[in-house]
Motif scaffolding. Structure first.
Motif, mmCIF file in Angstrom:
data_model
loop_
_atom_site.group_PDB
_atom_site.id
_atom_site.type_symbol
_atom_site.label_atom_id
_atom_site.label_comp_id
_atom_site.label_asym_id
_atom_site.label_seq_id
_atom_site.Cartn_x
_atom_site.Cartn_y
_atom_site.Cartn_z
ATOM 1 N N GLN A 165 0.829 -1.207 0.000
ATOM 2 C CA GLN A 165 0.000 0.000 0.000
ATOM 3 C C GLN A 165 0.864 1.258 0.000
ATOM 4 O O GLN A 165 0.630 2.176 -0.770
ATOM 5 C CB GLN A 165 -0.951 0.008 1.189
ATOM 6 C CG GLN A 165 -1.877 1.214 1.171
ATOM 7 C CD GLN A 165 -2.882 1.203 2.308
ATOM 8 O OE1 GLN A 165 -2.995 0.235 3.044
ATOM 9 N NE2 GLN A 165 -3.609 2.285 2.451
ATOM 10 N N LEU A 166 1.869 1.286 0.848
ATOM 11 C CA LEU A 166 2.771 2.439 0.905
ATOM 12 C C LEU A 166 3.485 2.613 -0.430
ATOM 13 O O LEU A 166 3.564 3.719 -0.968
ATOM 14 C CB LEU A 166 3.792 2.280 2.028
ATOM 15 C CG LEU A 166 4.874 3.364 2.081
ATOM 16 C CD1 LEU A 166 4.248 4.735 2.325
ATOM 17 C CD2 LEU A 166 5.898 3.026 3.155
ATOM 18 N N TYR A 167 3.999 1.520 -0.977
ATOM 19 C CA TYR A 167 4.694 1.599 -2.257
ATOM 20 C C TYR A 167 3.781 2.167 -3.339
ATOM 21 O O TYR A 167 4.168 3.062 -4.084
ATOM 22 C CB TYR A 167 5.219 0.226 -2.696
ATOM 23 C CG TYR A 167 5.893 0.326 -4.037
ATOM 24 C CD1 TYR A 167 7.208 0.737 -4.125
ATOM 25 C CD2 TYR A 167 5.190 0.087 -5.204
ATOM 26 C CE1 TYR A 167 7.819 0.894 -5.357
ATOM 27 C CE2 TYR A 167 5.795 0.239 -6.441
ATOM 28 C CZ TYR A 167 7.103 0.638 -6.508
ATOM 29 O OH TYR A 167 7.700 0.801 -7.727
ATOM 30 N N ASN A 168 2.544 1.661 -3.437
ATOM 31 C CA ASN A 168 1.612 2.132 -4.467
ATOM 32 C C ASN A 168 1.279 3.606 -4.298
ATOM 33 O O ASN A 168 1.157 4.338 -5.280
ATOM 34 C CB ASN A 168 0.343 1.280 -4.471
ATOM 35 C CG ASN A 168 0.596 -0.100 -5.034
ATOM 36 O OD1 ASN A 168 1.515 -0.310 -5.824
ATOM 37 N ND2 ASN A 168 -0.212 -1.055 -4.623
ATOM 38 N N GLU A 169 1.165 4.066 -3.054
ATOM 39 C CA GLU A 169 0.893 5.487 -2.806
ATOM 40 C C GLU A 169 2.063 6.361 -3.250
ATOM 41 O O GLU A 169 1.868 7.400 -3.873
ATOM 42 C CB GLU A 169 0.594 5.722 -1.320
ATOM 43 C CG GLU A 169 -0.753 5.199 -0.889
ATOM 44 C CD GLU A 169 -0.983 5.334 0.609
ATOM 45 O OE1 GLU A 169 -0.338 6.207 1.244
ATOM 46 O OE2 GLU A 169 -1.791 4.562 1.135
#
Length: 167
Positions: free
Chosen positions: A38-42
């Motif tokens: 999730q952090l990476y995609n954001e």
């Protein structure tokens, strides 16, 4: 003639665009394993939203008209081709009053993914972040609506540029 000038301008453009289109794959490989999905995609979306806003800079610098859906689609596609090179192949047609269908026949990011043995689906997050920032930046009254995607296995991408009131 210096070393830089020895490289023909069209070759410089193709090489630079090729590297830009490979960036999502390069940093995905370098960072993805150590980051939460999730952090990476954001973070990835934020980076590509910023690049998407450069489409407006290019369009305005060259006086591209941005008054209706067709003009917004044309400016988006032309500026995107400047950034991603001649592998980005598209056509535009009007589909309804104040709507334009952008069909992308060939995507540079998907081509990079294929040549590097990566999943083309990795380009979707990047592409959507890019277009979702670029199109409203060209004209805040318009937004993209996605219908088909090469990265998801379709033969072409189909994006309708339409008024935000019909999103």
């Amino acid at each position: 003639m210096g070393a830089f000038e020895r490289i023909p301008m069209d070759v410089r453009w193709k090489l630079a665009a090729r590297e830009v289109s490979a960036l999502p794959l390069a940093y995905r490989r370098a960072i993805r394993d150590g980051a939460d999905d999730q952090l990476y995609n954001e973070v990835e979306r934020a980076v590509w939203q910023e690049l998407g806003r450069e489409v407006g800079v290019i369009a305005r610098a060259f006086g591209m008209p941005l008054g209706d859906a067709h003009e917004v689609a044309e400016a988006f596609a032309a500026a995107t081709r400047v950034l991603f090179g001649p592998e980005y192949q598209y056509e535009i047609r009007d589909s309804a009053p104040d709507e334009a269908d952008l069909t992308i026949r060939k995507c540079a990011m998907v081509e990079r993914a294929k040549t590097e043995g990566e999943n083309p689906l990795a380009a979707c997050n990047v592409c959507h972040a890019f277009a979702n920032a670029a199109i409203p930046d060209l004209n805040r009254n318009y937004a993209p609506k996605y219908r088909r995607s090469i990265c998801a296995g379709d033969s072409a991408c189909s994006v309708t540029v339409r008024p935000t009131s019909r999103k």
